[in-house]
Scaffold this motif. Structure first.
Motif, PDB file in Angstrom:
ATOM      1  N   THR A  50     -32.329 -85.513  79.652  1.00 27.49           N
ATOM      2  CA  THR A  50     -32.515 -84.228  80.321  1.00 27.49           C
ATOM      3  C   THR A  50     -33.960 -83.991  80.750  1.00 27.49           C
ATOM      4  N   ASP A  51     -34.869 -84.850  80.334  1.00 26.40           N
ATOM      5  CA  ASP A  51     -36.275 -84.695  80.686  1.00 26.40           C
ATOM      6  C   ASP A  51     -36.564 -85.405  82.005  1.00 26.40           C
ATOM      7  N   THR A  52     -35.808 -85.019  83.033  1.00 27.15           N
ATOM      8  CA  THR A  52     -35.955 -85.643  84.344  1.00 27.15           C
ATOM      9  C   THR A  52     -35.348 -84.705  85.376  1.00 27.15           C
ATOM     10  N   ILE A  53     -35.157 -85.167  86.607  1.00 28.08           N
ATOM     11  CA  ILE A  53     -34.608 -84.338  87.675  1.00 28.08           C
ATOM     12  C   ILE A  53     -33.429 -85.045  88.332  1.00 28.08           C
ATOM     13  N   ARG A  54     -32.695 -84.301  89.145  1.00 31.63           N
ATOM     14  CA  ARG A  54     -31.604 -84.897  89.908  1.00 31.63           C
ATOM     15  C   ARG A  54     -32.163 -85.944  90.870  1.00 31.63           C
ATOM     16  N   THR A  55     -31.354 -86.909  91.202  1.00 29.51           N
ATOM     17  CA  THR A  55     -31.778 -87.959  92.121  1.00 29.51           C
ATOM     18  C   THR A  55     -32.160 -87.368  93.473  1.00 29.51           C
ATOM     19  N   PRO A  56     -33.359 -87.644  93.979  1.00 31.48           N
ATOM     20  CA  PRO A  56     -33.724 -87.186  95.324  1.00 31.48           C
ATOM     21  C   PRO A  56     -32.768 -87.780  96.361  1.00 31.48           C
ATOM     22  N   VAL A  57     -32.251 -86.931  97.237  1.00 28.70           N
ATOM     23  CA  VAL A  57     -31.222 -87.369  98.177  1.00 28.70           C
ATOM     24  C   VAL A  57     -31.761 -88.426  99.138  1.00 28.70           C
ATOM     25  N   ASP A  58     -33.040 -88.367  99.478  1.00 27.38           N
ATOM     26  CA  ASP A  58     -33.566 -89.363 100.402  1.00 27.38           C
ATOM     27  C   ASP A  58     -33.502 -90.773  99.816  1.00 27.38           C
ATOM     28  N   ASN A  78     -29.619 -73.877  83.606  1.00 28.62           N
ATOM     29  CA  ASN A  78     -30.777 -74.462  84.251  1.00 28.62           C
ATOM     30  C   ASN A  78     -30.264 -75.141  85.522  1.00 28.62           C
ATOM     31  N   GLN A  79     -30.838 -74.817  86.677  1.00 28.09           N
ATOM     32  CA  GLN A  79     -30.271 -75.284  87.938  1.00 28.09           C
ATOM     33  C   GLN A  79     -30.264 -76.800  88.060  1.00 28.09           C
ATOM     34  N   ASP A  80     -31.087 -77.498  87.310  1.00 24.67           N
ATOM     35  CA  ASP A  80     -31.171 -78.943  87.468  1.00 24.67           C
ATOM     36  C   ASP A  80     -30.601 -79.703  86.285  1.00 24.67           C
ATOM     37  N   VAL A  81     -30.151 -78.992  85.267  1.00 23.60           N
ATOM     38  CA  VAL A  81     -29.576 -79.618  84.084  1.00 23.60           C
ATOM     39  C   VAL A  81     -28.160 -79.102  83.921  1.00 23.60           C
ATOM     40  N   SER A  82     -27.296 -79.937  83.388  1.00 23.38           N
ATOM     41  CA  SER A  82     -25.876 -79.601  83.274  1.00 23.38           C
ATOM     42  C   SER A  82     -25.646 -78.229  82.658  1.00 23.38           C
ATOM     43  N   VAL A  95     -24.056 -92.666  93.846  1.00 22.77           N
ATOM     44  CA  VAL A  95     -23.754 -91.348  93.300  1.00 22.77           C
ATOM     45  C   VAL A  95     -25.012 -90.689  92.743  1.00 22.77           C
ATOM     46  N   ARG A  96     -25.162 -89.408  93.069  1.00 23.12           N
ATOM     47  CA  ARG A  96     -26.313 -88.648  92.608  1.00 23.12           C
ATOM     48  C   ARG A  96     -26.174 -88.304  91.127  1.00 23.12           C
ATOM     49  N   PHE A  97     -27.243 -88.478  90.394  1.00 23.77           N
ATOM     50  CA  PHE A  97     -27.326 -88.232  88.953  1.00 23.77           C
ATOM     51  C   PHE A  97     -27.746 -86.796  88.681  1.00 23.77           C
ATOM     52  N   HIS A  98     -27.197 -86.205  87.609  1.00 20.39           N
ATOM     53  CA  HIS A  98     -27.787 -84.971  87.086  1.00 20.39           C
ATOM     54  C   HIS A  98     -28.138 -85.170  85.615  1.00 20.39           C
ATOM     55  N   PRO A  99     -29.225 -84.600  85.157  1.00 20.25           N
ATOM     56  CA  PRO A  99     -29.666 -84.801  83.763  1.00 20.25           C
ATOM     57  C   PRO A  99     -28.637 -84.285  82.760  1.00 20.25           C
ATOM     58  N   ASP A 100     -28.388 -85.066  81.727  1.00 21.92           N
ATOM     59  CA  ASP A 100     -27.423 -84.665  80.703  1.00 21.92           C
ATOM     60  C   ASP A 100     -27.596 -85.537  79.472  1.00 21.92           C
TER      61      ASP A 100
END
Length: 478
Positions: free
Chosen positions: A268-276, A463-467, A259-264
């Motif tokens: 929050t000082d990170t990015i969503r999991t790269p899909v590759d 923020n597009q990459d944070v919840s 499962v892909r992670f989103h910062p929360d």
């Protein structure tokens, strides 16, 4: 259903051991909290009142929400089925990345986000809206044990399937009380590294694995998932350890989700999991012999689909939280070679009734929401403010090749109803809602699978990459 001061009505708790000096021990989780009079356990929703164990969250819930079964990392049971998601307050863990932190961590709960349901009301909502599955989910159902067991029994008697979505930090004794009433267990195994569990979740690993084995041995439908946290657990090592556990302690046929992670919350000082990285983890697990490995919280990949193991026919297509049966007959067999599909089907569990056009002269207000960034799902909340039944409508729009029909939502007098709309095709632009003038509605954007509480679209930026808001502010508490 009424809003309430959420923790002011104690309810007798199960799994109590009474000790000397009015001390009680709670046997719901592996913590076996020893609680003195007037104190709480780790979860903050089980307490000692006058020498007896009580629960403070019986019937306390976030808003009941209609979703799809795919939101729960369940792909092989009733694909595309509508479910009624029920979440509560408190948790046996405190994961640093929790996206339900405002309800899982009781000290942050606000009364405005909590509702009160009886077991009968929950079952009635499902029956009236034609929903065949109730999912015990969100923060974690373990700490809602008494309400879950009692309501699930009523639901089962009404012919409704019960789904338990959990991190499963729970005692074997409590699991034995769940087995008679729960049909599906979707277990979130955070990692196979004991040090990770202690540091990141504040729990420990082995009881989770033992509990998963326990429900598998009981013959229940089991699916497992692992959140692949960016630069923490999104590597081949996690994939190999997960594949080893599923292949050796369960069965290679158990559906497994990365499962892909989103910062929360605190991360929050990170990015969503790269899909590759997710795709690589899936390949590693399949190369190790797992039969059904999927990706979660991703779009635009074939790694969410299901194929026939014999002839390779595409059987289920999935886009986000939507699923379509395309290669399975009514009996659950491959439409090409006749091999039994690895799916359990549930008749009449999918779509609402539809109309092609809105009724003329219906005094309907139409609101639209466009998908943007990583927000491809939306909670729509409707309330019938009148004392008469009302009919509302919803549809997706923007893709001329997709079904643009309006789905019908029937509301009883004074009913507040909430459901998820998730992007269903790559070309879809958004969702529209049409409500009569005696009703009100609000739209709440969410990432991926749902989280609580949500913020109304008009209430804040994103923020597009944070919840979507609210964001955790360190050092604050109620």
């Amino acid at each position: 259903m009424t809003q309430t001061t959420w923790n002011q009505e104690p309810h007798p708790a199960r799994l109590e051991e009474r000790l000397d000096d009015d001390v009680v021990r709670c046997h719901l989780s592996p913590r076996n909290c020893r609680i003195r009079p007037g104190q709480h356990g780790f979860c903050m929703v089980r307490a000692n009142r006058d020498g007896r164990l009580v629960t403070l969250n019986y019937g306390r819930s976030v808003h009941a929400t209609e979703e799809t079964i795919e939101t729960e990392a369940v792909f092989h049971y009733a694909p595309g089925a509508r479910i009624l998601s029920m979440g509560n307050v408190g948790c046996m863990l405190n994961c640093d990345y929790c996206h339900n932190w405002k309800t899982s961590q009781a000290r942050y709960v606000e009364d405005k986000d909590v509702y009160h349901y009886t077991p009968e009301e929950v079952v009635d909502i499902a029956v009236r809206h034609g929903i065949k599955v109730i999912s015990w989910t969100y923060n974690d159902p373990v700490v809602w044990h008494e309400f879950v067991v009692e309501t699930a029994a009523l639901a089962k008697a009404a012919g409704i399937v019960n789904l338990y979505k959990s991190a499963f930090f729970i005692s074997g004794e409590a699991i034995e009380e769940l087995i008679p009433v729960i049909d599906i267990f979707s277990v979130s195994i955070k990692s196979l590294d004991p040090k990770y569990y202690r540091k990141i979740t504040k729990g420990w690993l082995e009881p989770v694995l033992e509990g998963t084995e326990q429900v598998y041995r009981a013959g229940k439908h089991v699916e497992v998932s692992t959140l692949m946290v960016t630069d923490l657990s999104d590597d081949e090592k996690t994939a190999r350890e997960m594949a080893t556990f599923v292949g050796e302690r369960l069965d290679p046929s158990i559906p497994t989700h990365f499962v892909r992670f989103h910062p929360d919350y605190k991360m929050t000082d990170t990015i969503r999991t790269p899909v590759d990285r997710l795709e690589r983890a899936r390949k590693v697990a399949m190369d190790m012999g797992l039969n059904h490995v999927y990706l979660g919280n991703v779009y635009d990949t074939e790694s969410t689909n299901t194929w026939c193991s014999q002839c390779g026919l595409l059987q289920v297509t999935r886009y986000g939280l939507n699923a379509d049966l395309v290669g399975v007959d009514a009996d659950g067999n491959c439409a090409s070679c006749g091999t039994r599909a690895p799916l359990k089907l549930l008749p009449d569990a999918r779509r609402r009734s539809k109309v092609q056009e809105l009724p003329a002269g219906g005094d309907l207000d139409v609101a639209s929401f466009d998908w943007h960034g990583d927000v491809r799902a939306l909670h729509v909340q409707m309330r019938n403010e009148s004392d008469a039944p009302a009919t509302a409508y919803t549809r997706r729009y923007g893709d001329p090749a997709a079904d643009g029909s309006w789905e019908i939502v029937e509301l009883k007098p004074q009913e507040s109803f909430r459901y998820i709309a998730a992007k269903s095709t790559p070309d879809e632009l958004g969702v529209q809602v049409a409500i009569p003038d005696r009703c009100t509605s609000s739209l709440h954007q969410v990432f991926d699978r749902a989280h609580f509480p949500t913020v109304e679209v008009a209430a804040g930026t994103l923020n597009q990459d944070v919840s979507p808001l609210p964001l955790f502010q360190p050092g604050t508490r109620r």
